[in-house]
Design a protein around this motif. Structure first.
Motif, mmCIF file in Angstrom:
data_model
loop_
_atom_site.group_PDB
_atom_site.id
_atom_site.type_symbol
_atom_site.label_atom_id
_atom_site.label_comp_id
_atom_site.label_asym_id
_atom_site.label_seq_id
_atom_site.Cartn_x
_atom_site.Cartn_y
_atom_site.Cartn_z
ATOM 1 N N ALA A 30 0.835 -1.207 0.000
ATOM 2 C CA ALA A 30 0.000 0.000 0.000
ATOM 3 C C ALA A 30 0.871 1.259 0.000
ATOM 4 N N SER A 31 1.965 1.219 0.744
ATOM 5 C CA SER A 31 2.861 2.376 0.790
ATOM 6 C C SER A 31 3.571 2.592 -0.540
ATOM 7 N N ARG A 32 3.988 1.505 -1.134
ATOM 8 C CA ARG A 32 4.768 1.612 -2.371
ATOM 9 C C ARG A 32 3.906 1.944 -3.592
ATOM 10 N N PHE A 33 2.742 1.317 -3.678
ATOM 11 C CA PHE A 33 1.917 1.478 -4.876
ATOM 12 C C PHE A 33 0.653 2.304 -4.652
ATOM 13 N N GLY A 34 0.330 2.606 -3.413
ATOM 14 C CA GLY A 34 -0.912 3.310 -3.103
ATOM 15 C C GLY A 34 -1.034 4.672 -3.753
ATOM 16 N N SER A 35 0.072 5.385 -3.857
ATOM 17 C CA SER A 35 0.010 6.723 -4.448
ATOM 18 C C SER A 35 -0.055 6.679 -5.973
ATOM 19 N N ARG A 36 0.302 5.539 -6.552
ATOM 20 C CA ARG A 36 0.287 5.408 -8.015
ATOM 21 C C ARG A 36 -1.030 4.855 -8.547
ATOM 22 N N LEU A 37 -1.821 4.319 -7.658
ATOM 23 C CA LEU A 37 -3.087 3.690 -8.052
ATOM 24 C C LEU A 37 -4.250 4.439 -7.451
ATOM 25 N N PRO A 38 -5.436 4.281 -8.037
ATOM 26 C CA PRO A 38 -6.629 4.803 -7.359
ATOM 27 C C PRO A 38 -6.764 4.141 -5.984
ATOM 28 N N THR A 39 -7.395 4.825 -5.070
ATOM 29 C CA THR A 39 -7.492 4.333 -3.698
ATOM 30 C C THR A 39 -8.021 2.905 -3.622
ATOM 31 N N TRP A 40 -9.085 2.614 -4.335
ATOM 32 C CA TRP A 40 -9.688 1.284 -4.231
ATOM 33 C C TRP A 40 -8.743 0.208 -4.764
ATOM 34 N N GLU A 41 -7.936 0.519 -5.775
ATOM 35 C CA GLU A 41 -7.001 -0.469 -6.305
ATOM 36 C C GLU A 41 -5.843 -0.710 -5.334
ATOM 37 N N GLY A 42 -5.370 0.332 -4.698
ATOM 38 C CA GLY A 42 -4.322 0.176 -3.685
ATOM 39 C C GLY A 42 -4.790 -0.662 -2.515
ATOM 40 N N LEU A 43 -6.023 -0.390 -2.064
ATOM 41 C CA LEU A 43 -6.584 -1.183 -0.964
ATOM 42 C C LEU A 43 -6.832 -2.625 -1.386
ATOM 43 N N ALA A 44 -7.289 -2.818 -2.610
ATOM 44 C CA ALA A 44 -7.519 -4.175 -3.105
ATOM 45 C C ALA A 44 -6.207 -4.953 -3.196
ATOM 46 N N LEU A 45 -5.155 -4.305 -3.644
ATOM 47 C CA LEU A 45 -3.846 -4.938 -3.727
ATOM 48 C C LEU A 45 -3.351 -5.340 -2.341
ATOM 49 N N ALA A 46 -3.458 -4.446 -1.382
ATOM 50 C CA ALA A 46 -3.018 -4.729 -0.018
ATOM 51 C C ALA A 46 -3.856 -5.842 0.608
ATOM 52 N N ASP A 47 -5.165 -5.754 0.468
ATOM 53 C CA ASP A 47 -6.050 -6.763 1.048
ATOM 54 C C ASP A 47 -5.867 -8.117 0.370
ATOM 55 N N GLY A 48 -5.747 -8.112 -0.942
ATOM 56 C CA GLY A 48 -5.553 -9.373 -1.661
ATOM 57 C C GLY A 48 -4.264 -10.058 -1.270
ATOM 58 N N SER A 49 -3.198 -9.290 -1.114
ATOM 59 C CA SER A 49 -1.923 -9.887 -0.722
ATOM 60 C C SER A 49 -1.999 -10.452 0.695
ATOM 61 N N ALA A 50 -2.641 -9.735 1.603
ATOM 62 C CA ALA A 50 -2.798 -10.240 2.968
ATOM 63 C C ALA A 50 -3.642 -11.511 2.982
ATOM 64 N N THR A 51 -4.677 -11.545 2.169
ATOM 65 C CA THR A 51 -5.527 -12.736 2.089
ATOM 66 C C THR A 51 -4.729 -13.941 1.605
ATOM 67 N N VAL A 52 -3.910 -13.752 0.591
ATOM 68 C CA VAL A 52 -3.102 -14.856 0.055
ATOM 69 C C VAL A 52 -2.133 -15.382 1.113
ATOM 70 N N ILE A 53 -1.518 -14.488 1.868
ATOM 71 C CA ILE A 53 -0.572 -14.916 2.898
ATOM 72 C C ILE A 53 -1.268 -15.691 3.998
ATOM 73 N N VAL A 54 -2.404 -15.194 4.466
ATOM 74 C CA VAL A 54 -3.143 -15.903 5.514
ATOM 75 C C VAL A 54 -3.626 -17.255 4.992
ATOM 76 N N PHE A 55 -4.081 -17.302 3.750
ATOM 77 C CA PHE A 55 -4.514 -18.572 3.170
ATOM 78 C C PHE A 55 -3.341 -19.551 3.068
ATOM 79 N N ALA A 56 -2.171 -19.050 2.672
ATOM 80 C CA ALA A 56 -0.997 -19.915 2.564
ATOM 81 C C ALA A 56 -0.623 -20.513 3.916
ATOM 82 N N PHE A 57 -0.664 -19.714 4.958
ATOM 83 C CA PHE A 57 -0.400 -20.237 6.296
ATOM 84 C C PHE A 57 -1.461 -21.262 6.684
#
Length: 70
Positions: A30-57
């Motif tokens: 979110a910090s790295r790409f949040g300013s380059r993307l629309p807000t909803w896309e930055g949040l989706a990227l952050a949330d999606g990555s967190a979801t994948v990590i929790v699912f992997a665990f």
């Protein structure tokens, strides 16, 4: 393939590690790409990555309850 031991403390440690990693990765993305993307896309990227990590665990620990707090 279950990698966690049977102790309660070890179980909590694995959960804490999973959520700490998910939060850290989401924050970095979110910090790295949040300013380059629309807000909803930055949040989706952050949330999606967190979801994948929790699912992997969850899969690694062979315990679907890892995902419950999320």
């Amino acid at each position: 393939m279950a990698v966690a031991s049977k102790s309660r403390a070890a179980g909590f440690a694995w959960i804490a590690l999973a959520y700490a990693m998910a939060g850290a990765v989401a924050f970095v993305l979110a910090s790295r790409f949040g300013s380059r993307l629309p807000t909803w896309e930055g949040l989706a990227l952050a949330d999606g990555s967190a979801t994948v990590i929790v699912f992997a665990f969850s899969a690694l620990l062979d315990n679907s309850s890892v995902y419950d707090p999320y």
